[in-house]
Write an enzyme that holds these catalytic residues in place. Structure first.
Site, short mmCIF file in Angstrom:
data_model
loop_
_atom_site.label_atom_id
_atom_site.label_comp_id
_atom_site.label_asym_id
_atom_site.label_seq_id
_atom_site.Cartn_x
_atom_site.Cartn_y
_atom_site.Cartn_z
N TYR A 1 11.49 33.17 17.86
CA TYR A 1 11.77 34.18 16.83
C TYR A 1 13.18 34.00 16.27
CZ TYR A 1 12.72 38.72 14.72
OH TYR A 1 13.07 39.72 13.86
N LYS B 1 8.71 47.22 5.30
CA LYS B 1 8.77 48.40 6.17
C LYS B 1 8.82 49.70 5.38
CE LYS B 1 9.08 45.29 9.36
NZ LYS B 1 7.86 44.78 9.98
N TYR C 1 10.99 35.86 8.60
CA TYR C 1 9.59 36.24 8.36
C TYR C 1 8.97 35.47 7.19
CZ TYR C 1 10.53 40.04 11.59
OH TYR C 1 10.87 40.75 12.71
#
Length: 332
Positions: free
Chosen positions: A265, A49, A291
């Site tokens: 998730y 990010k 992830y």
């Protein structure tokens, strides 16, 4: 593609390393695996990010904003990096967290990224139930801040909009330069795909450069059709934002595999645990359980299924987030 036209604040340590993974490659019997270390971007333990935030924070400052607002799951790597970026440029940060993982432990709720959110000076405004319209909640918070005389800037979850995706257009260029300098032929790039900004930026970057490098996303949340459509939507928006012709990208450039999501998730899978342990014990590299762990599980599964040729070179993009391991101690 010229990046000088887009405001940018330098937040990360770039270029991040591109390293071979010889022991993992040998363990799996090929192909030749390499890892792009975007866990080493440097902003409060790093992560992917940071690349997006360089462009998003620059736009916020250009608009005169004094407060960053964003959202994510409780153990959001994006929220942690947003708070760190706000601290670096002297802004406030307010975050909304969504409780996406059922039956979460106290460690998940308060350690790892959540601990760092608070240490870095961010305000966790609320933890909201799964399925909440997080965009609407951010807008409510922004309006309350405006009413109080503040100037908020809303960053979507994962920093995934055309501005944020510029970070991974830049990463594609960085990878091409590193490959040129080292004589590496990149046959495939594989990574975990969630909020879509990383994959969309890579697709635009590689396609816009006419490199011919294919991008393969391993979804950590959405089913294949939905994930690919979401990525494609952002690919088109990013290409348009950069002034590229519509023909610069094609729908066939967007590939996502959702076979490694498991029960949902952030919910651990056996393949993720195996991938995390193998990468740690063979290469000394820590992945994360949400992830990059599932992304690597996908890569390993594809190798075992014969998806890649033995002599091909595959680059795996490490999107960071190992601090989230502390929220998952019990599974190890």
């Amino acid at each position: 593609m010229q990046f000088a036209a887009f405001p940018r604040v330098r937040l990360g340590h770039f270029p991040t390393p591109l390293e071979p993974m010889p022991r993992l490659s040998a363990h799996l019997g090929g192909p030749n695996l390499f890892i792009k270390r975007d866990d080493c971007t440097g902003l409060a333990t790093g992560g992917n990010k940071t690349r997006k935030l360089e462009f998003l924070v620059a736009e916020a400052l250009a608009q005169g904003a004094d407060t960053l607002i964003t959202q994510g799951a409780v153990q959001s790597n994006h929220a942690r990096q947003t708070v760190a970026a706000a601290a670096y440029v002297g802004m406030q940060a307010k975050i909304l967290l969504e409780q996406r993982v059922p039956h979460a432990t106290d460690e998940y709720e308060w350690s790892g990224n959540v601990l760092l959110d608070q240490l870095l000076g961010g305000e966790i405004v609320a933890k909201l139930p799964a399925g909440t319209d997080m965009a609407a909640e951010m807008e409510k918070l922004a309006q309350a801040l405006r009413d109080d005389g503040k100037k908020p800037y809303i960053i979507p979850g994962g920093g995934s909009n055309p501005v944020g995706a510029l970070g991974y257009v830049a990463c594609a260029h960085e990878l091409l330069q590193q490959a040129y300098e080292t004589g590496l032929r990149m046959d495939h790039v594989v990574h975990a795909t969630g909020s879509t900004g990383t994959q969309a930026g890579l697709v635009v970057g590689f396609r816009g450069s006419n490199s011919g490098v294919p991008v393969y996303g391993v979804s950590v949340r959405a089913p294949k059709d939905k994930q690919e459509e979401n990525v494609w939507k952002l690919v088109r928006a990013t290409a348009d934002y950069m002034g590229l012709p519509a023909s610069a990208v094609e729908r066939a450039d967007v590939v996502a595999n959702s076979d490694y999501v498991g029960d949902g998730y952030g919910i651990p899978t056996e393949s993720m645990i195996e991938a995390l342990r193998l990468t740690a014990q063979l290469e000394g590299i820590l992945l994360d359980p949400v992830y990059s762990g599932k992304g690597m599980a996908g890569l390993i599964g594809l190798i075992r299924a014969g998806h890649f040729k033995k002599d091909e070179n595959v680059v795996f993009i490490h999107t960071g987030g190992s601090v989230g391991l502390y929220g998952y101690r019990e599974i190890f």
